[in-house]
Design a protein around this motif. Structure first.
Motif, mmCIF file in Angstrom:
data_model
loop_
_atom_site.group_PDB
_atom_site.id
_atom_site.type_symbol
_atom_site.label_atom_id
_atom_site.label_comp_id
_atom_site.label_asym_id
_atom_site.label_seq_id
_atom_site.Cartn_x
_atom_site.Cartn_y
_atom_site.Cartn_z
ATOM 1 N N PRO A 1 2.627 2.232 -13.324
ATOM 2 C CA PRO A 1 1.983 2.209 -14.642
ATOM 3 C C PRO A 1 0.654 1.453 -14.645
ATOM 4 C CG PRO A 1 4.325 1.730 -14.843
ATOM 5 C CD PRO A 1 3.994 1.688 -13.383
ATOM 6 N N LEU A 2 0.585 0.333 -13.935
ATOM 7 C CA LEU A 2 -0.669 -0.425 -13.879
ATOM 8 C C LEU A 2 -1.721 0.314 -13.064
ATOM 9 C CD1 LEU A 2 -0.024 -4.262 -13.494
ATOM 10 C CD2 LEU A 2 -1.272 -3.055 -15.286
ATOM 11 N N ALA A 3 -1.300 0.964 -11.998
ATOM 12 C CA ALA A 3 -2.248 1.747 -11.210
ATOM 13 C C ALA A 3 -2.853 2.856 -12.063
ATOM 14 C CB ALA A 3 -1.549 2.318 -9.979
ATOM 15 N N GLU A 4 -2.021 3.482 -12.893
ATOM 16 C CA GLU A 4 -2.519 4.539 -13.769
ATOM 17 C C GLU A 4 -3.451 3.971 -14.827
ATOM 18 O OE1 GLU A 4 -0.854 8.155 -16.625
ATOM 19 O OE2 GLU A 4 0.566 6.838 -15.564
ATOM 20 N N ASP B 1 -3.062 -0.204 -3.139
ATOM 21 C CA ASP B 1 -3.655 -1.260 -2.317
ATOM 22 C C ASP B 1 -4.716 -2.031 -3.090
ATOM 23 O OD1 ASP B 1 -5.154 1.141 -2.203
ATOM 24 O OD2 ASP B 1 -6.210 0.478 -0.425
ATOM 25 N N ALA B 2 -5.539 -1.333 -3.861
ATOM 26 C CA ALA B 2 -6.552 -2.024 -4.665
ATOM 27 C C ALA B 2 -5.901 -2.917 -5.708
ATOM 28 C CB ALA B 2 -7.479 -1.011 -5.331
ATOM 29 N N LEU B 3 -4.816 -2.447 -6.280
ATOM 30 C CA LEU B 3 -4.100 -3.230 -7.282
ATOM 31 C C LEU B 3 -3.546 -4.519 -6.679
ATOM 32 C CD1 LEU B 3 -3.103 -3.230 -10.241
ATOM 33 C CD2 LEU B 3 -1.077 -2.002 -9.450
ATOM 34 N N ALA B 4 -2.931 -4.414 -5.502
ATOM 35 C CA ALA B 4 -2.356 -5.586 -4.858
ATOM 36 C C ALA B 4 -3.435 -6.578 -4.433
ATOM 37 C CB ALA B 4 -1.527 -5.166 -3.650
ATOM 38 N N LEU B 5 -4.541 -6.072 -3.901
ATOM 39 C CA LEU B 5 -5.648 -6.951 -3.538
ATOM 40 C C LEU B 5 -6.267 -7.600 -4.772
ATOM 41 C CD1 LEU B 5 -7.254 -4.712 -0.816
ATOM 42 C CD2 LEU B 5 -6.463 -7.043 -0.426
ATOM 43 N N ALA B 6 -6.350 -6.841 -5.859
ATOM 44 C CA ALA B 6 -6.901 -7.395 -7.102
ATOM 45 C C ALA B 6 -6.043 -8.542 -7.613
ATOM 46 C CB ALA B 6 -7.010 -6.304 -8.165
ATOM 47 N N ALA B 7 -4.724 -8.415 -7.458
ATOM 48 C CA ALA B 7 -3.845 -9.504 -7.886
ATOM 49 C C ALA B 7 -4.182 -10.788 -7.144
ATOM 50 C CB ALA B 7 -2.383 -9.118 -7.657
ATOM 51 N N ALA C 1 0.837 -1.206 0.000
ATOM 52 C CA ALA C 1 0.000 0.000 0.000
ATOM 53 C C ALA C 1 0.867 1.249 0.000
ATOM 54 C CB ALA C 1 -0.927 -0.005 1.211
ATOM 55 N N HIS C 2 2.002 1.166 0.677
ATOM 56 C CA HIS C 2 2.969 2.272 0.725
ATOM 57 C C HIS C 2 4.319 1.711 0.274
ATOM 58 C CE1 HIS C 2 -0.104 4.394 3.010
ATOM 59 N NE2 HIS C 2 -0.183 3.340 3.795
ATOM 60 N N PRO C 3 4.454 1.435 -1.023
ATOM 61 C CA PRO C 3 5.596 0.659 -1.498
ATOM 62 C C PRO C 3 6.910 1.433 -1.510
ATOM 63 C CG PRO C 3 4.238 1.350 -3.343
ATOM 64 C CD PRO C 3 3.498 1.741 -2.095
ATOM 65 N N ALA C 4 7.977 0.674 -1.415
ATOM 66 C CA ALA C 4 9.311 1.229 -1.586
ATOM 67 C C ALA C 4 9.461 1.707 -3.028
ATOM 68 C CB ALA C 4 10.363 0.167 -1.261
ATOM 69 N N PRO C 5 10.401 2.617 -3.292
ATOM 70 C CA PRO C 5 10.514 3.191 -4.642
ATOM 71 C C PRO C 5 10.609 2.174 -5.767
ATOM 72 C CG PRO C 5 11.849 4.453 -3.109
ATOM 73 C CD PRO C 5 11.320 3.283 -2.342
ATOM 74 N N ALA C 6 11.372 1.119 -5.598
ATOM 75 C CA ALA C 6 11.518 0.136 -6.668
ATOM 76 C C ALA C 6 10.203 -0.588 -6.948
ATOM 77 C CB ALA C 6 12.615 -0.870 -6.313
ATOM 78 N N GLU D 1 -13.194 -4.270 -8.606
ATOM 79 C CA GLU D 1 -13.494 -3.691 -9.915
ATOM 80 C C GLU D 1 -12.273 -3.651 -10.834
ATOM 81 O OE1 GLU D 1 -14.845 0.174 -8.863
ATOM 82 O OE2 GLU D 1 -16.429 -0.575 -7.530
ATOM 83 N N VAL D 2 -11.084 -3.969 -10.302
ATOM 84 C CA VAL D 2 -9.847 -3.881 -11.083
ATOM 85 C C VAL D 2 -9.698 -5.128 -11.945
ATOM 86 C CG1 VAL D 2 -7.335 -3.715 -10.971
ATOM 87 C CG2 VAL D 2 -8.754 -2.461 -9.328
ATOM 88 N N ARG D 3 -9.405 -4.919 -13.216
ATOM 89 C CA ARG D 3 -9.222 -6.032 -14.149
ATOM 90 C C ARG D 3 -7.775 -6.061 -14.627
ATOM 91 N NH1 ARG D 3 -12.854 -7.101 -11.810
ATOM 92 N NH2 ARG D 3 -15.049 -7.378 -12.413
ATOM 93 N N LEU D 4 -7.141 -7.210 -14.448
ATOM 94 C CA LEU D 4 -5.755 -7.414 -14.864
ATOM 95 C C LEU D 4 -5.683 -8.596 -15.812
ATOM 96 C CD1 LEU D 4 -4.090 -7.102 -11.335
ATOM 97 C CD2 LEU D 4 -4.149 -5.344 -13.108
ATOM 98 N N SER D 5 -4.852 -8.485 -16.827
ATOM 99 C CA SER D 5 -4.683 -9.606 -17.749
ATOM 100 C C SER D 5 -3.773 -10.651 -17.124
ATOM 101 C CB SER D 5 -4.086 -9.118 -19.061
ATOM 102 O OG SER D 5 -2.721 -8.766 -18.882
ATOM 103 N N SER D 6 -3.813 -11.861 -17.665
ATOM 104 C CA SER D 6 -2.954 -12.921 -17.149
ATOM 105 C C SER D 6 -1.480 -12.565 -17.332
ATOM 106 C CB SER D 6 -3.279 -14.244 -17.847
ATOM 107 O OG SER D 6 -3.151 -14.119 -19.253
#
Length: 325
Positions: free
Chosen positions: A249-252, A259-265, A237-242, A293-298
């Protein structure tokens, strides 16, 4: 009437809510000084827990997860269940095997003591039932590792099977760099020819996905899989710079928070039935819930895991170094 009991070990699908961060004043999640009030007395933490439980339920969450070692989490959850309107569709899980020892202090020499023996089970089950009563649907052995007596003690297995015969589903949670070994050992345990453990709760996240194959096996064997620590105690949720450079890019693209992105994974894993939010504020919880609601490709998922995963030993060593706050 809606049947509340977990007949067939059905944990509600989607995002669940865990009370590890709000059942006690201290925990290892990052950012607690910002997220929680300066007054972390029992009344203040109870009010925060109930606020989050209300928000979660009002937004479709139906699985709620506590533990004996989460301070007063079972108490707070029980009070919420008893004080509000009837919620027969709620499924409640708790855990035994750790005793809370911090005496409501943010910092303590010892926060919790682990014991997976029969005596601990015989002591903690009545404590859980005194609070949760018939609301207890799922009882899990807390943080099982490959050397846990919970995997070998046949007397304990009989005790757990007797509880299952009363309608409470038996599960376990796992932790540590050898989660896969504990999961596979648990899948093999039977009592009178019947599988003992019907649910598995494990850490899986973009930094530590090593339990994935074993969780897929658990799912294929008919167990419900619950994912905990999908945000790596705040490190996603509060990631290190790397890490942020890879997530940004995926969040954008998806218009989502980290956090939503990581939970979506985690939600995208075909074996995951429930993914826990451990939010400490309603704003965090609202952001977490948007993961559905987040959609990620395989390909995106595979690339994230390949680029962000660290060695399990590294992950768990870093986790053990997180300060209670």
């Amino acid at each position: 009437m809606v049947e509340r009991q977990l007949s067939g070990a059905r944990v509600p699908k989607g995002i669940g809510f865990g009370l590890a961060a709000v059942g006690r004043p201290g925990y290892i999640n990052l950012g607690r000084e910002r997220d929680l009030p300066a007054d972390r007395g029992v009344d203040a933490m109870r009010a925060r827990a109930h606020e989050l439980l209300d928000h979660a339920y009002d937004h479709g969450v139906r699985y709620f997860d506590a533990a004996r070692s989460y301070g007063r989490a079972e108490e707070f959850l029980a009070q919420w269940l008893h004080a509000g309107p009837r919620r027969p569709d709620v499924v409640v899980g708790s855990k035994w095997g750790y005793t809370y020892t911090a005496d409501w202090q943010v910092r303590a020499e010892v926060h919790e003591v682990k014991d997976h023996g029969v005596a601990a089970f015989d002591r903690q089950l009545p404590q859980t039932r005194q609070l949760l009563g018939d609301h207890l649907d799922l009882y899990q052995v807390h943080s099982v590792t490959p050397d846990s007596p919970a995997l070998l003690d046949t007397t304990l297995h009989r005790r757990l099977a007797a509880l299952a015969a009363e309608g409470v589903v038996i599960g376990l949670s796992t932790s540590g760099p050898r989660q896969h070994e504990a999961i596979r050992a648990a899948l093999a345990i039977t009592v009178d020819g019947e599988p003992l453990f019907r649910t598995v709760q494990a850490t899986w996240n973009l930094l530590e996905p090593s339990a994935g194959p074993a969780l897929a096996e658990a799912h294929a064997a008919g167990r419900d899989v619950i994912v905990k620590e999908a945000l790596a105690n705040g490190r996603l949720a509060h990631p290190a710079p790397a890490v942020e450079a890879r997530l940004a890019p995926l969040a954008e693209r998806t218009g989502s928070s980290y956090d939503a992105l990581a939970l979506a994974a985690a939600l995208h894993q075909p074996w995951a039935r429930s993914v826990l939010s451990g939010a400490a504020t309603t704003a965090q919880l609202a952001a977490n819930l948007r993961a559905a609601e987040v959609r990620l490709s395989s390909d995106e998922l595979a690339d994230l895991v390949a680029e962000l995963a660290v060695l399990p030993e590294t992950y768990w060593s870093e986790r053990s170094g997180l300060a209670w706050s």
